[in-house]
Design a protein around this motif. Structure first.
Motif, PDB file in Angstrom:
ATOM      1  N   UNK A 234      -8.882   7.948   4.678  1.00 50.14           N
ATOM      2  CA  UNK A 234      -9.814   7.740   3.572  1.00 50.14           C
ATOM      3  C   UNK A 234     -10.588   6.450   3.807  1.00 50.14           C
ATOM      4  N   UNK A 235     -11.889   6.489   3.631  1.00 46.50           N
ATOM      5  CA  UNK A 235     -12.692   5.290   3.855  1.00 46.50           C
ATOM      6  C   UNK A 235     -12.234   4.162   2.931  1.00 46.50           C
ATOM      7  N   UNK A 236     -11.961   3.015   3.545  1.00 55.97           N
ATOM      8  CA  UNK A 236     -11.560   1.842   2.789  1.00 55.97           C
ATOM      9  C   UNK A 236     -10.073   1.703   2.575  1.00 55.97           C
ATOM     10  N   UNK A 237      -9.278   2.689   2.985  1.00 54.42           N
ATOM     11  CA  UNK A 237      -7.838   2.628   2.708  1.00 54.42           C
ATOM     12  C   UNK A 237      -7.136   1.612   3.602  1.00 54.42           C
ATOM     13  N   UNK A 238      -7.814   1.191   4.662  1.00 53.56           N
ATOM     14  CA  UNK A 238      -7.230   0.261   5.629  1.00 53.56           C
ATOM     15  C   UNK A 238      -8.265  -0.796   5.976  1.00 53.56           C
ATOM     16  N   UNK A 239      -7.856  -2.070   5.901  1.00 56.70           N
ATOM     17  CA  UNK A 239      -8.784  -3.169   6.186  1.00 56.70           C
ATOM     18  C   UNK A 239      -8.137  -4.176   7.123  1.00 56.70           C
ATOM     19  N   UNK A 240      -8.987  -4.886   7.853  1.00 55.96           N
ATOM     20  CA  UNK A 240      -8.556  -5.951   8.761  1.00 55.96           C
ATOM     21  C   UNK A 240      -9.350  -7.207   8.426  1.00 55.96           C
ATOM     22  N   UNK A 241      -8.632  -8.302   8.192  1.00 58.81           N
ATOM     23  CA  UNK A 241      -9.266  -9.598   7.955  1.00 58.81           C
ATOM     24  C   UNK A 241      -8.589 -10.621   8.859  1.00 58.81           C
ATOM     25  N   UNK A 242      -9.329 -11.193   9.781  1.00 60.88           N
ATOM     26  CA  UNK A 242      -8.773 -12.200  10.673  1.00 60.88           C
ATOM     27  C   UNK A 242      -9.024 -13.594  10.113  1.00 60.88           C
ATOM     28  N   UNK A 243      -8.233 -14.553  10.579  1.00 61.57           N
ATOM     29  CA  UNK A 243      -8.411 -15.920  10.118  1.00 61.57           C
ATOM     30  C   UNK A 243      -7.122 -16.705  10.154  1.00 61.57           C
ATOM     31  N   UNK A 244      -7.159 -17.864   9.538  1.00 64.26           N
ATOM     32  CA  UNK A 244      -6.019 -18.775   9.564  1.00 64.26           C
ATOM     33  C   UNK A 244      -5.024 -18.423   8.456  1.00 64.26           C
ATOM     34  N   UNK A 245      -3.751 -18.628   8.772  1.00 65.24           N
ATOM     35  CA  UNK A 245      -2.719 -18.310   7.804  1.00 65.24           C
ATOM     36  C   UNK A 245      -2.849 -19.098   6.519  1.00 65.24           C
ATOM     37  N   UNK A 246      -3.212 -20.373   6.631  1.00 68.49           N
ATOM     38  CA  UNK A 246      -3.316 -21.233   5.451  1.00 68.49           C
ATOM     39  C   UNK A 246      -4.408 -20.763   4.504  1.00 68.49           C
ATOM     40  N   UNK A 247      -5.393 -20.057   5.049  1.00 68.52           N
ATOM     41  CA  UNK A 247      -6.487 -19.565   4.201  1.00 68.52           C
ATOM     42  C   UNK A 247      -6.303 -18.082   3.876  1.00 68.52           C
ATOM     43  N   UNK A 248      -6.364 -17.235   4.901  1.00 69.38           N
ATOM     44  CA  UNK A 248      -6.337 -15.785   4.691  1.00 69.38           C
ATOM     45  C   UNK A 248      -4.948 -15.320   4.262  1.00 69.38           C
ATOM     46  N   UNK A 249      -3.917 -15.801   4.944  1.00 71.02           N
ATOM     47  CA  UNK A 249      -2.560 -15.383   4.585  1.00 71.02           C
ATOM     48  C   UNK A 249      -2.201 -15.765   3.166  1.00 71.02           C
ATOM     49  N   UNK A 250      -2.448 -17.011   2.817  1.00 74.34           N
ATOM     50  CA  UNK A 250      -2.138 -17.463   1.460  1.00 74.34           C
ATOM     51  C   UNK A 250      -2.939 -16.694   0.412  1.00 74.34           C
ATOM     52  N   UNK A 251      -4.200 -16.423   0.718  1.00 78.41           N
ATOM     53  CA  UNK A 251      -5.038 -15.702  -0.238  1.00 78.41           C
ATOM     54  C   UNK A 251      -4.515 -14.296  -0.485  1.00 78.41           C
ATOM     55  N   UNK A 252      -4.016 -13.638   0.545  1.00 83.10           N
ATOM     56  CA  UNK A 252      -3.452 -12.301   0.386  1.00 83.10           C
ATOM     57  C   UNK A 252      -2.191 -12.328  -0.467  1.00 83.10           C
ATOM     58  N   UNK A 253      -1.343 -13.326  -0.229  1.00 78.37           N
ATOM     59  CA  UNK A 253      -0.102 -13.432  -0.993  1.00 78.37           C
ATOM     60  C   UNK A 253      -0.406 -13.708  -2.462  1.00 78.37           C
ATOM     61  N   UNK A 254      -1.394 -14.544  -2.714  1.00 76.14           N
ATOM     62  CA  UNK A 254      -1.715 -14.958  -4.082  1.00 76.14           C
ATOM     63  C   UNK A 254      -2.593 -13.951  -4.822  1.00 76.14           C
ATOM     64  N   UNK A 255      -3.277 -13.075  -4.109  1.00 74.18           N
ATOM     65  CA  UNK A 255      -4.256 -12.185  -4.732  1.00 74.18           C
ATOM     66  C   UNK A 255      -3.568 -11.209  -5.690  1.00 74.18           C
ATOM     67  N   UNK A 256      -4.094 -11.080  -6.889  1.00 72.16           N
ATOM     68  CA  UNK A 256      -3.494 -10.196  -7.883  1.00 72.16           C
ATOM     69  C   UNK A 256      -3.744  -8.721  -7.579  1.00 72.16           C
ATOM     70  N   UNK A 257      -4.560  -8.458  -6.579  1.00 71.32           N
ATOM     71  CA  UNK A 257      -4.810  -7.072  -6.188  1.00 71.32           C
ATOM     72  C   UNK A 257      -3.855  -6.549  -5.143  1.00 71.32           C
ATOM     73  N   UNK A 258      -2.978  -7.394  -4.598  1.00 69.87           N
ATOM     74  CA  UNK A 258      -1.967  -6.917  -3.646  1.00 69.87           C
ATOM     75  C   UNK A 258      -0.643  -6.730  -4.376  1.00 69.87           C
ATOM     76  N   UNK A 259       0.023  -5.609  -4.087  1.00 65.62           N
ATOM     77  CA  UNK A 259       1.266  -5.256  -4.772  1.00 65.62           C
ATOM     78  C   UNK A 259       2.511  -5.592  -3.972  1.00 65.62           C
ATOM     79  N   UNK A 260       2.349  -5.789  -2.656  1.00 61.43           N
ATOM     80  CA  UNK A 260       3.493  -6.037  -1.788  1.00 61.43           C
ATOM     81  C   UNK A 260       3.043  -6.873  -0.599  1.00 61.43           C
ATOM     82  N   UNK A 261       3.922  -7.754  -0.151  1.00 61.88           N
ATOM     83  CA  UNK A 261       3.663  -8.574   1.035  1.00 61.88           C
ATOM     84  C   UNK A 261       4.670  -8.201   2.112  1.00 61.88           C
TER      85      UNK A 261
END
Length: 480
Positions: free
Chosen positions: A197-224
Motif C-alpha cells: 500500500x502506498x505510504x505504508x512503509x517509510x525511510x528517514x535517514x539521519x542522526x539518532x539524536x534528531x531522527x531517532x529521538x523524534x520517532x520515539x517521542x512522536x505521538x503518531x508512533x505506537x511501538x518502538x
C-alpha cells in the motif's frame, strides 16, 4: 561517482527539509561511497503522518494475502540483485564480501518466512457460558518506528521489518547514520511491487539524536523497535514510558562459550573464535568470553592464538579477507582503550594493536586479539567491547562455569561445549540467556525465536513470537 539517497515517504523519494547530507564512508579506505539525508524532526513528522494515513485508510492491516504477496516479491527482488547489494554492503560497512553475501541471503529468507506467516496471524475462541462466546483476535499495533544498527544493517532490518509488516503494521525505518545508503538500496527495490500500500512503509535517514529521538517521542508512533546499545535502549524505554508506548529491544551482549574438558576442543575453539572475529567483533551475539576448564586452559589459549594469527585482515572487498575494519575511528579508539586495560590487568596472547602499513593506513584496522588471565572485575570481561577482542578465563567446576557465564549484566546468547549431553543440558538450563547453543554457535533461523535476558533486551524476534511481538491481543465478547 557516489550517489545521493533521499528519504522514502508516501511512495516517493524526497530531499530532507534541512537540505543537508551525511557521508557514508568505507571504513577500509576512508573514501566516501554515498550520501544520505541529514533529516529533521519535520521530516520525521512527514513520514509518520504518511504511514499512519496509509495504515488507517488502506486494507493493508486486514488483507493477509496482499501482505504475503508483497513480502514474497520483495524477497525475489533482493535475490535478483543479491551480488550488487552485497558489494555495496561491504563498501559501506567494511565487512568481508563473503559475510555480506550471507547477510543478504538472510534478508530474503526472513521475508519468505514471514510471507507465509502473514496468513497465519491466528487468534482463538472460547465459550464460558451457554449464552456467551469470546473471541481473542490478534491485530497490528499500528505504526512501528524501527531503529536499526550499522553492524548487520541489512539482516537486522529485515529480521524485524518482515514480521512487523506481516502482522499488518505500517513502519517508519530509521537506519544507523553510517549505513543509511544500503538501507535505501533495499527500498529502491520496492518499485513495481504494487501489493505494498502506498505510504505504508517509510525511510528517514539521519542522526539518532534528531531522527531517532523524534520517532520515539512522536505521538503518531505506537511501538518502538530498536537494536543497539543497552545505554541507548534504556533511554528509549524511559522516553517511551511517558506515553506508555510498546517497545521491543535487542541490546548488548557479552556472550560466553563454556568449554568442558570432554569437548571436541579444536571444534569448540575454532567455532568460538569464528563467532567473535566475524564482523570484527562488532556483533551483539559475539562469543567474546571463552570459559575453559582448567585442565585444557593453556591448550585452548594456544588454539585461539593460532586461529587469530591465521586470519587475513584487510579490505572486505577482497575474496581472501577473513576480517575487515572497525566501522569508524571513534569505535577503533574505544576498542584499543579496552585492549590497554587488558594489557594492564591480564596477558595479551596475540594482537593488541592497530594494524599499519599500505593496506591499513587509510582504514580502521585492529589486529585480532586474545587476552587471558583477566580478573572477573575487568572492563574487558564485564563490558561489551564491540571489537575483535577475545577474553579467555578458566574454571574448575560446573557450578563455577555457570557463575562466570552469568557474571555480567548481559544475557543474550551463550554456547556450551561438552560430549556429556546431560551436563550440557544442565548448564544450558542454568545460563541466563535468550539463546544457548550446545556444541555449536551462531545457528540462527527465521523460525527460531531470539532475544535477551537482563540488560540484553526485552521482547523476542524471529519465529512465531517475533510475529506476535508486533500485534495486540483483543478480546471480543458476544452475549446471545
Amino acid at each position: 561517482m557516489y550517489r545521493i539517497y533521499g528519504n522514502f515517504i508516501d511512495g516517493q523519494w524526497q530531499t530532507s527539509i534541512s537540505q543537508k547530507l551525511l557521508d557514508s564512508i568505507n571504513p577500509a579506505t576512508g573514501e566516501v561511497v554515498a550520501h544520505t539525508q541529514d533529516s529533521t524532526v519535520a521530516d520525521v513528522d512527514r513520514a509518520v503522518t504518511s504511514v499512519r494515513s496509509a495504515f488507517q485508510t488502506t486494507d493493508w492491516g486486514k488483507n493477509s494475502h496482499r501482505r504475503a504477496a508483497a513480502l514474497a516479491k520483495w524477497a525475489d527482488a533482493i535475490d535478483e540483485h543479491a551480488n550488487d547489494l552485497a558489494a555495496f554492503l561491504t563498501a559501506e560497512n567494511g565487512k568481508p564480501i563473503r559475510e555480506a553475501r550471507v547477510e543478504i541471503q538472510g534478508c530474503s529468507d526472513s521475508l519468505r518466512y514471514y510471507s507465509g506467516m502473514a496468513r497465519n496471524v491466528f487468534g482463538r475462541t472460547f465459550q464460558p457460558a451457554a449464552d456467551n462466546m469470546g473471541f481473542i483476535t490478534r491485530e497490528p499495533v499500528g505504526v512501528v518506528a524501527m531503529i536499526t544498527p550499522w553492524n548487520w544493517p541489512a539482516l537486522l532490518l529485515f529480521r524485524d521489518l518482515a514480521p512487523a509488516l506481516a502482522a499488518g503494521n505500517g513502519v517508519v525505518v530509521k537506519p544507523a547514520d553510517r549505513t543509511g545508503a544500503i538501507t535505501a538500496r533495499f527500498f529502491e527495490l520496492l518499485e513495481g511491487i504494487d501489493e505494498f500500500s502506498q505510504g505504508i512503509l517509510a525511510l528517514v535517514t539521519g542522526r539518532g539524536a534528531t531522527v531517532g529521538n523524534a520517532l520515539v517521542e512522536h505521538r503518531g508512533t505506537d511501538m518502538i523497535c530498536f537494536t543497539g546499545s543497552t545505554q541507548v535502549g534504556v533511554q528509549i524505554m524511559q522516553t517511551a514510558a511517558r506515553q506508555v508506548k510498546k517497545v521491543a529491544l535487542e541490546l548488548g551482549g557479552k556472550s560466553p562459550n563454556i568449554v568442558f574438558d570432554d569437548a571436541d576442543l579444536e571444534k569448540a575453539i575454532t567455532t568460538s573464535c569464528r563467532s567473535l572475529f566475524m564482523t570484527s567483533g562488532q556483533i551483539c551475539m559475539a562469543g567474546s568470553r571463552l570459559l575453559v576448564h582448567e585442565s585444557i586452559y593453556e591448550d585452548a589459549i594456544q588454539l585461539a592464538k593460532a586461529y587469530a594469527e591465521q586470519l587475513e585482515v584487510g579490505d572486505g572487498a577482497l575474496e581472501t579477507t577473513d576480517m575487515g575494519p572497525i566501522i569508524s575511528e571513534t569505535q577503533m579508539s574505544a576498542v584499543l582503550a579496552y585492549i590497554e586495560d587488558g594489557r594492564r590487568e591480564g596477558r595479551v596472547v596475540t594482537g593488541g594493536n592497530r594494524l599499519s602499513g599500505p593496506r591499513y593506513d587509510h582504514g580502521f584496522f585492529v589486529a585480532p586479539t586474545v587476552i587471558a588471565d583477566l580478573p572477573t572485575t575487568s572492563r574487558v570481561i564485564q563490558e561489551e567491547i564491540f571489537g575483535p577482542v577475545l577474553a579467555v578465563q578458566s574454571f574448575q567446576t560446573e557450578q563455577e562455569a555457570i557463575q562466570l557465564a552469568n557474571g555480567t549484566a548481559y544475557g543474550l546468547t551463550a554456547g556450551v561445549w561438552a560430549e556429556n549431553l546431560s551436563r550440557a543440558m544442565r548448564v544450558a538450563r542454568e545460563i541466563q540467556a535468550g539463546t544457548v547453543w550446545v556444541n555449536g554457535y551462531n545457528r540462527n533461523y527465521a523460525e527460531a525465536e531470539s532475544g535477551g535476558f537482563k540488560s540484553s533486551g526485552i521482547g523476542r524476534t524471529r519465529g512465531i513470537d517475533g510475529l506476535l511481538e508486533f500485534t495486540e491481543a483483543k478480546h471480543i465478547n458476544i452475549t446471545f
